[in-house]
Design a protein around this motif. Structure first.
Motif, PDB file in Angstrom:
ATOM      1  N   ALA A   1      27.043 -34.259 -45.483  1.00  0.00           N
ATOM      2  CA  ALA A   1      27.033 -35.503 -46.260  1.00  0.00           C
ATOM      3  C   ALA A   1      26.228 -36.553 -45.511  1.00  0.00           C
ATOM      4  CB  ALA A   1      28.457 -36.015 -46.477  1.00  0.00           C
TER       5      ALA A   1
ATOM      6  N   VAL B   1      27.556 -35.867 -56.866  1.00  0.00           N
ATOM      7  CA  VAL B   1      27.717 -36.808 -55.757  1.00  0.00           C
ATOM      8  C   VAL B   1      26.462 -37.655 -55.622  1.00  0.00           C
ATOM      9  CG1 VAL B   1      28.200 -37.083 -53.307  1.00  0.00           C
ATOM     10  CG2 VAL B   1      29.302 -35.241 -54.600  1.00  0.00           C
TER      11      VAL B   1
ATOM     12  N   GLY C   1      26.971 -39.342 -50.546  1.00  0.00           N
ATOM     13  CA  GLY C   1      28.002 -38.667 -49.771  1.00  0.00           C
ATOM     14  C   GLY C   1      28.020 -39.180 -48.351  1.00  0.00           C
TER      15      GLY C   1
ATOM     16  N   THR D   1      36.387 -35.999 -49.548  1.00  0.00           N
ATOM     17  CA  THR D   1      35.186 -36.743 -49.199  1.00  0.00           C
ATOM     18  C   THR D   1      35.344 -38.218 -49.516  1.00  0.00           C
ATOM     19  OG1 THR D   1      32.769 -36.847 -49.470  1.00  0.00           O
ATOM     20  CG2 THR D   1      34.055 -36.402 -51.452  1.00  0.00           C
TER      21      THR D   1
ATOM     22  N   SER E   1      32.892 -40.786 -50.855  1.00  0.00           N
ATOM     23  CA  SER E   1      31.582 -40.683 -51.500  1.00  0.00           C
ATOM     24  C   SER E   1      31.541 -41.544 -52.749  1.00  0.00           C
ATOM     25  CB  SER E   1      31.287 -39.221 -51.897  1.00  0.00           C
ATOM     26  OG  SER E   1      31.094 -38.399 -50.776  1.00  0.00           O
TER      27      SER E   1
END
Length: 784
Positions: free
Chosen positions: A670, A700, A703, A722, A724
């Motif tokens: 990410a 996404v 990220g 995550t 994000s």
């Protein structure tokens, strides 16, 4: 983009804007819009969030009692937002967790004002740095009419410095105690004094105020951190000149100008004049007005603080005849004055009683002074006995935060724990002479028997920071076995092994680190844990290893040649899946590996210094690295790294990658940045071939960090977490199907500003996630 962590640091105002009024731009307009999008773009799951308790951990520069309602008190932190004290629970309630990713700088609180006419009203002056590279958004007044349960935002045309030099000065915000629709704000950077006449909805510059200040901590600094004019500092009202519902006639303003520190208006701010006879040479830190006797007290120092200060005085102004008296416990003319003064308070029940603290006195300790005769004489919280012994008027109980001793065993005259440092907020409860609180660089202490000081009895100091969590978190891990579910690496205060998430543990020791940017455990032998950090308390090693699940630690026998620091982030060290190999990417030295628990090190080949490293969670021979868009793999235990053919990865910005447990060669990455000056791919990628290729997740948008936890019931792949932006919504997300779909698990009241540094799930508790913040400590979430 994330903020520059903890230690970071100009100002912006269009020509002519200083005379304009700036209106409300809506409580949480962006949050409301995000909520609307969430309904159509991502499912939400009900979660509860709270802190893994550390109890304190950072600088508390302001404690503010309401002057009319007993028990109503607020605290501000330099990067971790604001709090209100819950007298029933005896805990601080966080008030600013709703602040989101895009406005992370609003968690740096430079001042709080609580309204004594209407105690439901409270105001925050928010903005962390004046350097737009560190904090891109201008500052704001956050205002609440329900004690911080909900907020509205008034944007300001300049920046403030909640985490900059001088942040312990003031309070810069003040509500008129008679006409409470009036709010004043002292501003740094040359923007002067500002005023609102509509409860903070709009503010305008007080253009006739004569002095915008001129004191800069370090005019030669080019970073924007120390070369900013401290400006207008504090506003005080003489309540004797006010009538209910009308503006108070007489008010005083302190300024960061060593020749002109105090101004007065006797016509509600229509005109201003320098108070005659005033002292010069130092800048004012705290001012307090005695509404009974008509005295103004002033604590001064030769620096902005909070880390320094070597000279200063305490002054008393008789406002009836403008007579000044130096009442310093240790005058600046004395060779014994090696400190400035800052924390200053009076007992509203007995206004001749006052207390003041040294701004900083690192050796052997800061000092609290107390006077019961208006400053004519003083007693000290501690005094010298036969050197090196000291006699104390207090004892200290740190059992609720045992780490406050810092694993130290100092020689007299130093003691552990210390009375404090950076003690810029000392406050006697206006409704209870026996109760006082003071902030330090690490916590809040307080006592309920303060008046026993005057009879020679012992004042019992205890930690009063329960619920207030202000640390910048570098890393979190959660091994699949062992007594502790959570290990954290924390800025300034080392890090912690939590066997009970509701109780503050001791700090890591042997060695003790001042900050721990990285931890890792061996996936197949999780009792093996490694950590790297910045040594303190007499230690020199940057590396430690545990073979008993973190119960005990052993420092490294050597270090790679040239090491200057532990490494930059939570990817600075990795241990192989079987625990037999360690790869370390320290500062100042090559990436290196060890097969003997850090006794010896060998430089890896194929990598530049300082690149992030990780281990495969299945194959003990595999390690991975990443550098400026290029992904690397080692299949010989970190001895040699080679670049893979992967393309399309971000070439700049903060990039974090993590191999998935139970799946060899399965890596999630990410990062990136959308900054216009350095745009780069920004998203979330996955590789299932040891980094030879990566596939980007279409859902996404941005990220930032990824982690893994226990699989959902019936699922074979770990739950993926995550921080994000997914389908246009910024939040904390979980996927139970390897990223094919995502569920937002936080809500708009629980955003925690910037959460892009570190995250992991719990491999033993489905749905539980741990993540680090830049000022609100370690947060964990559980499904409801």
């Amino acid at each position: 983009m994330p903020p520059t962590p903890h230690f970071s640091r100009r100002a912006l105002l269009a020509a002519g804007a200083s005379a304009a009024a700036f209106p409300l731009l809506g409580p949480t307009a962006s949050a409301r819009a995000a909520s609307a999008r969430t309904a159509t773009s991502a499912r939400c799951a009900p979660y509860t969030f709270r802190n893994a308790e550390i109890v304190g951990g950072g600088f508390v520069p302001g404690i503010i009692f309401n002057q009319s309602e007993p028990g109503l008190v607020y605290a501000r932190t330099d990067i971790g937002g604001a709090y209100r004290f819950d007298t029933a629970a005896k805990r601080w309630i966080p008030l600013t967790d709703w602040i989101g990713w895009d406005e992370y700088g609003h968690t740096g609180i430079i001042s709080i004002a609580t309204d004594e006419v209407d105690p439901d009203r409270v105001y925050l002056a928010a903005g962390t740095y004046t350097n737009p590279d560190w904090d891109p958004n201008p500052a704001a007044i956050l205002r609440s009419s329900d004690r911080g349960r909900s907020w509205q935002t008034t944007r300001l045309p300049f920046r403030l410095g909640g985490n900059m030099p001088g942040r312990g000065i003031g309070e810069r915000l003040a509500v008129d105690p008679s006409g409470n629709r009036i709010l004043y704000l002292g501003v740094r950077g040359g923007y002067g004094l500002w005023r609102s006449t509509d409860y903070g909805k709009t503010l305008a510059q007080v253009t006739n105020f004569p002095n915008v200040g001129n004191f800069t901590p370090d005019p030669t600094d080019t970073s924007g951190y120390s070369n900013d004019n401290l400006g207008v500092l504090q506003v005080l009202f003489d309540k004797r000149t006010g009538k209910a519902g009308r503006a108070t006639r007489t008010l005083y303003v302190t300024v960061a100008d060593t020749d002109n520190i105090l101004y007065r208006s006797t016509d509600a701010g229509a005109t201003w004049a320098r108070v005659p006879g005033q002292p010069t040479g130092y800048i004012p830190h705290k001012a307090v007005f005695d509404h009974v006797g008509g005295y103004l007290y002033l604590a001064t120092s030769n620096t902005a603080g909070p880390y320094d200060g070597s000279k200063g005085d305490v002054w008393k102004l008789d406002t009836a005849n403008d007579t000044w008296t130096c009442i310093s416990p240790v005058p600046s003319t004395s060779d014994n004055d090696t400190f400035g003064y800052s924390g200053l308070t009076i007992d509203r029940q007995n206004p001749n009683t006052l207390m003041v603290s040294t701004q900083v006195d690192w050796y052997p300790d800061c000092i609290l002074f107390r006077s019961t005769d208006g400053g004519a004489s003083w007693t000290r919280a501690w005094d010298w006995g036969t050197y090196p012994d000291r006699t104390l008027r207090y004892d200290m109980d740190i059992s609720t935060a045992p780490w406050l001793a810092w694993n130290a065993s100092p020689s007299l005259p130093e003691m552990a724990p210390k009375l404090g440092w950076m003690m810029e907020s000392v406050e006697i409860d206006p409704s209870d002479s026996g109760h006082f609180l003071y902030g330090t660089g690490a916590t809040i202490y307080g006592a309920d028997n303060l008046t026993d000081w005057d009879s020679g009895a012992t004042v019992h100091l205890t930690v009063r920071a329960q619920g207030l969590e202000e640390t910048s978190v570098g890393c979190v891990i959660s091994p699949p076995t062992g007594a502790a579910h959570l290990f954290s690496g924390v800025g300034d205060v080392g890090g912690f092994r939590h066997t009970d998430l509701h109780k503050a543990p001791k700090m890591y020791d042997t060695p003790t680190f001042g900050a721990t940017p990285a931890l890792d455990y061996a996936q197949l032998a999780p009792h093996v844990i490694v950590r790297v950090g910045s040594p303190t308390s007499g230690w020199t090693q940057h590396f430690a290893i545990s073979t008993d699940s973190g119960d005990t630690w052993t420092p490294s026998g050597s270090e790679p040649s040239g090491v200057t620091g532990p490494g930059v982030d939570d990817q600075a060290v990795a241990v192989s899946a079987d625990g037999k190999r360690i790869v370390w990417s320290p500062a100042g030295a090559p990436v290196s590996w060890s097969s003997d628990s850090g006794a010896t090190w060998t430089a890896s080949t194929g990598l530049a210094n300082g690149v992030p490293v990780r281990s495969d969670r299945v194959n003990p021979a595999k390690f991975y690295a990443y550098d400026a868009g290029v992904f690397y793999v080692s299949t010989d235990g970190g001895n040699r790294f080679t670049a893979t053919a992967a393309t399309g990865l971000p070439t700049s910005g903060n990039v974090r990658f993590k191999p998935a447990p139970g799946h060899e060669g399965d890596i999630w990455l990410a990062g990136g940045t959308s900054k216009s000056t350095t745009p780069t791919p920004y998203g979330l990628w996955r590789s299932t071939d040891s980094g030879a290729s990566f596939t980007r997740s279409d859902a996404v948008d941005e990220g930032d960090v990824v982690g893994f936890g226990k699989a959902a019931p019936g699922a074979s792949y770990p739950a993926v977490y995550t921080s994000s932006k997914i389908n246009g919504v910024r939040g904390i997300f979980r996927s139970d199907d390897a990223g094919r779909s995502w569920i937002r698990i936080n809500d708009d009241r629980h955003q925690y500003a910037w959460t892009g540094n570190t995250m992991t799930g719990d491999p033993r508790v489905y749905g539980r996630v741990y993540f680090g913040t830049n000022g609100r400590g370690v947060i964990y979430g559980d499904t409801k």
